[in-house]
Write a protein that holds these residues in place. Sequence first.
Motif, PDB file in Angstrom:
ATOM      1  N   ILE A  50      -6.019  15.834  32.219  1.00 61.42           N
ATOM      2  CA  ILE A  50      -5.939  15.284  33.571  1.00 61.42           C
ATOM      3  C   ILE A  50      -7.078  14.289  33.811  1.00 61.42           C
ATOM      4  O   ILE A  50      -8.252  14.632  33.740  1.00 61.42           O
ATOM      5  N   MET A  51      -6.701  13.042  34.087  1.00 59.01           N
ATOM      6  CA  MET A  51      -7.665  12.001  34.427  1.00 59.01           C
ATOM      7  C   MET A  51      -8.017  12.071  35.915  1.00 59.01           C
ATOM      8  O   MET A  51      -9.149  11.824  36.318  1.00 59.01           O
ATOM      9  N   HIS A  52      -7.024  12.418  36.723  1.00 52.73           N
ATOM     10  CA  HIS A  52      -7.268  12.547  38.160  1.00 52.73           C
ATOM     11  C   HIS A  52      -6.247  13.507  38.755  1.00 52.73           C
ATOM     12  O   HIS A  52      -5.044  13.354  38.546  1.00 52.73           O
ATOM     13  N   GLY A  53      -6.757  14.497  39.484  1.00 53.14           N
ATOM     14  CA  GLY A  53      -5.905  15.414  40.224  1.00 53.14           C
ATOM     15  C   GLY A  53      -6.340  15.432  41.675  1.00 53.14           C
ATOM     16  O   GLY A  53      -7.536  15.365  41.967  1.00 53.14           O
ATOM     17  N   MET A  54      -5.377  15.500  42.579  1.00 58.88           N
ATOM     18  CA  MET A  54      -5.710  15.558  43.996  1.00 58.88           C
ATOM     19  C   MET A  54      -4.775  16.529  44.699  1.00 58.88           C
ATOM     20  O   MET A  54      -3.553  16.390  44.657  1.00 58.88           O
ATOM     21  N   LEU A  55      -5.384  17.527  45.331  1.00 57.81           N
ATOM     22  CA  LEU A  55      -4.653  18.510  46.115  1.00 57.81           C
ATOM     23  C   LEU A  55      -4.929  18.233  47.585  1.00 57.81           C
ATOM     24  O   LEU A  55      -6.085  18.182  48.002  1.00 57.81           O
ATOM     25  N   THR A  56      -3.856  18.035  48.356  1.00 58.26           N
ATOM     26  CA  THR A  56      -3.973  17.830  49.793  1.00 58.26           C
ATOM     27  C   THR A  56      -3.205  18.959  50.468  1.00 58.26           C
ATOM     28  O   THR A  56      -1.987  19.064  50.320  1.00 58.26           O
ATOM     29  N   SER A  57      -3.929  19.831  51.174  1.00 51.92           N
ATOM     30  CA  SER A  57      -3.288  20.995  51.783  1.00 51.92           C
ATOM     31  C   SER A  57      -2.730  20.660  53.160  1.00 51.92           C
ATOM     32  O   SER A  57      -3.099  19.645  53.770  1.00 51.92           O
ATOM     33  N   GLU A  58      -1.866  21.535  53.657  1.00 53.99           N
ATOM     34  CA  GLU A  58      -1.318  21.378  54.999  1.00 53.99           C
ATOM     35  C   GLU A  58      -2.412  21.405  56.059  1.00 53.99           C
ATOM     36  O   GLU A  58      -2.271  20.842  57.129  1.00 53.99           O
ATOM     37  N   LYS A  59      -3.530  22.064  55.766  1.00 55.27           N
ATOM     38  CA  LYS A  59      -4.661  22.169  56.690  1.00 55.27           C
ATOM     39  C   LYS A  59      -5.562  20.934  56.644  1.00 55.27           C
ATOM     40  O   LYS A  59      -6.524  20.843  57.382  1.00 55.27           O
ATOM     41  N   GLY A  60      -5.269  20.013  55.713  1.00 54.08           N
ATOM     42  CA  GLY A  60      -6.082  18.804  55.620  1.00 54.08           C
ATOM     43  C   GLY A  60      -7.177  18.857  54.582  1.00 54.08           C
ATOM     44  O   GLY A  60      -7.964  17.926  54.466  1.00 54.08           O
ATOM     45  N   PHE A  61      -7.257  19.953  53.814  1.00 52.88           N
ATOM     46  CA  PHE A  61      -8.231  20.008  52.724  1.00 52.88           C
ATOM     47  C   PHE A  61      -7.835  18.991  51.663  1.00 52.88           C
ATOM     48  O   PHE A  61      -6.650  18.840  51.360  1.00 52.88           O
ATOM     49  N   VAL A  62      -8.814  18.328  51.082  1.00 49.83           N
ATOM     50  CA  VAL A  62      -8.567  17.475  49.933  1.00 49.83           C
ATOM     51  C   VAL A  62      -9.545  17.909  48.849  1.00 49.83           C
ATOM     52  O   VAL A  62     -10.758  17.898  49.056  1.00 49.83           O
ATOM     53  N   LEU A  63      -9.009  18.325  47.727  1.00 50.25           N
ATOM     54  CA  LEU A  63      -9.807  18.761  46.589  1.00 50.25           C
ATOM     55  C   LEU A  63      -9.357  17.956  45.380  1.00 50.25           C
ATOM     56  O   LEU A  63      -8.160  17.876  45.103  1.00 50.25           O
ATOM     57  N   MET A  64     -10.321  17.350  44.704  1.00 46.72           N
ATOM     58  CA  MET A  64      -9.986  16.528  43.542  1.00 46.72           C
ATOM     59  C   MET A  64     -10.612  17.121  42.294  1.00 46.72           C
ATOM     60  O   MET A  64     -11.600  17.846  42.375  1.00 46.72           O
ATOM     61  N   GLY A  65     -10.040  16.792  41.143  1.00 49.84           N
ATOM     62  CA  GLY A  65     -10.589  17.293  39.897  1.00 49.84           C
ATOM     63  C   GLY A  65     -10.010  16.555  38.703  1.00 49.84           C
ATOM     64  O   GLY A  65      -8.975  15.889  38.806  1.00 49.84           O
ATOM     65  N   SER A  66     -10.717  16.676  37.577  1.00 50.99           N
ATOM     66  CA  SER A  66     -10.260  16.041  36.340  1.00 50.99           C
ATOM     67  C   SER A  66     -10.870  16.747  35.141  1.00 50.99           C
ATOM     68  O   SER A  66     -11.846  17.489  35.266  1.00 50.99           O
ATOM     69  N   ASP A  67     -10.279  16.492  33.989  1.00 49.85           N
ATOM     70  CA  ASP A  67     -10.873  16.950  32.737  1.00 49.85           C
ATOM     71  C   ASP A  67     -11.971  15.970  32.339  1.00 49.85           C
ATOM     72  O   ASP A  67     -11.809  14.759  32.471  1.00 49.85           O
ATOM     73  N   THR A  68     -13.070  16.507  31.860  1.00 49.45           N
ATOM     74  CA  THR A  68     -14.161  15.681  31.350  1.00 49.45           C
ATOM     75  C   THR A  68     -13.815  15.297  29.920  1.00 49.45           C
ATOM     76  O   THR A  68     -13.532  16.175  29.098  1.00 49.45           O
ATOM     77  N   PRO A  69     -13.812  14.000  29.605  1.00 43.05           N
ATOM     78  CA  PRO A  69     -13.506  13.595  28.226  1.00 43.05           C
ATOM     79  C   PRO A  69     -14.460  14.246  27.224  1.00 43.05           C
ATOM     80  O   PRO A  69     -15.626  14.527  27.549  1.00 43.05           O
ATOM     81  N   ASP A  70     -13.967  14.483  26.034  1.00 41.03           N
ATOM     82  CA  ASP A  70     -14.774  15.137  24.998  1.00 41.03           C
ATOM     83  C   ASP A  70     -16.057  14.378  24.689  1.00 41.03           C
ATOM     84  O   ASP A  70     -17.044  14.973  24.270  1.00 41.03           O
ATOM     85  N   SER A  71     -16.066  13.087  24.904  1.00 41.25           N
ATOM     86  CA  SER A  71     -17.249  12.276  24.603  1.00 41.25           C
ATOM     87  C   SER A  71     -18.358  12.420  25.648  1.00 41.25           C
ATOM     88  O   SER A  71     -19.463  11.934  25.453  1.00 41.25           O
ATOM     89  N   MET A  72     -18.073  13.118  26.752  1.00 46.41           N
ATOM     90  CA  MET A  72     -19.059  13.289  27.829  1.00 46.41           C
ATOM     91  C   MET A  72     -19.568  14.727  27.872  1.00 46.41           C
ATOM     92  O   MET A  72     -18.834  15.666  27.566  1.00 46.41           O
ATOM     93  N   ASP A  73     -20.841  14.874  28.286  1.00 50.95           N
ATOM     94  CA  ASP A  73     -21.422  16.212  28.460  1.00 50.95           C
ATOM     95  C   ASP A  73     -20.708  16.951  29.581  1.00 50.95           C
ATOM     96  O   ASP A  73     -20.255  16.339  30.556  1.00 50.95           O
ATOM     97  N   TYR A  74     -20.652  18.267  29.452  1.00 56.22           N
ATOM     98  CA  TYR A  74     -20.002  19.084  30.465  1.00 56.22           C
ATOM     99  C   TYR A  74     -20.709  20.421  30.567  1.00 56.22           C
ATOM    100  O   TYR A  74     -20.995  21.053  29.557  1.00 56.22           O
TER     101      TYR A  74
END
Length: 148
Positions: A50-74
């Motif tokens: 996942i390069m970009h994920g976005m969850l928008t809830s009925e309550k108006g919450f917005v939560l985003m997330g992505s996988d960190t590429p293997d070439s980057m520290d995590y």
Amino acid sequence: MPTILNPYLGFRDTAREAMTFYQSVFGGDLQLSTFGDFHASEDPAEADKIMHGMLTSEKGFVLMGSDTPDSMDYSAGSSISISLSGDDEAELRGYYEKLSGDGGTVTVPMEPAPWGDIFGMCTDKFGVAWLVNVNAAQVNAAQAGPAS
């Protein structure tokens, strides 16, 4: 549109699972785009991450997330906590129970806090820390019962 703050979570190969889990907790619309969708990685092993994920809830919450590429520290969940607060005790307890269950851990049980609110802390199964607070005004009104 006003300026808003959206938590953006990084994962290592579990963004799809994590964002789907958060959708099961908060409901709403989940949009997921992979590195392959946008030809954003030269590594074929990252095409379905996942390069970009976005969850928008009925309550108006917005939560985003992505996988960190293997070439980057995590480093999972080491420097962020997400806080949920409000007046609806049943709703907030429901979130807390879902986040702390199924592989999550309770850090602080949901109970009255020294400042008068109901408060709890947990870490979900993806290593993300959550703080959940029910505002004192709602707690006190519920204890007082209906007005005469």
